[in-house]
Enzyme design. Sequence first.
Site: not given
Length: 216
Positions: A90, A196, A198
């Site tokens: 990001c 993102h 993750e």
Amino acid sequence: MAETIAVIDYGSGNLTSAAKALERAARDAGRSVSVIVTGDADKVATADRLVLPGQGAFGDCRRGLLAVPGLLEALTEAVRVKAKPFFGICVGMQLMVTRGIEHGEHAGLDWIPGICQRLTPTDSALKIPHMGWNTLTLTAPKHPILAGLGTAEHVYFVHSYHITAIAASDVLAETEYGGPVVAILGRDTMVGTQFHAEKSQAAGLRLLGNFLSWRP
């Protein structure tokens, strides 16, 4: 000996989420790694791989890096001199480019020429920030970081700014949001995702696992 993966703590980003996703990706890939969350310049300097999460404003994140003694210098030497693999997430990806235009103009790391500026979809009905799941279009499908990803992977975005004025050769994947948006960029030993990773479930874990296995 297990590789050390440093998730860099400079006061920005979901560090715990990123660390846990890296640990999960390592288990799934059968790799032995040690994931540490740290703002210690010495630990960043000695880590085998670097991950820079980020959220919030470009300028604030830049100031956060500068505020930690020796951190920016250690990160720059590790990535640009010692060529250690780097993954930006990001705003951590946005910082890789030359400058950001958000509440003024701010210098980026200038590792990859480009500009981070406000997202302006051609469709006025599309909301800012861009938030939600979007499909990836792989523009460099043979890059090792994209191994095993299909042609219609969905990943999770939350952003109001994006990368422009960047060479096509540095763009690994795009998404569409009222026009093309750089989703993954990469050059040399560096990669970054606007989304993102993750939080992007199977596709994000695959990317992180590929990063842990990458030998650029």
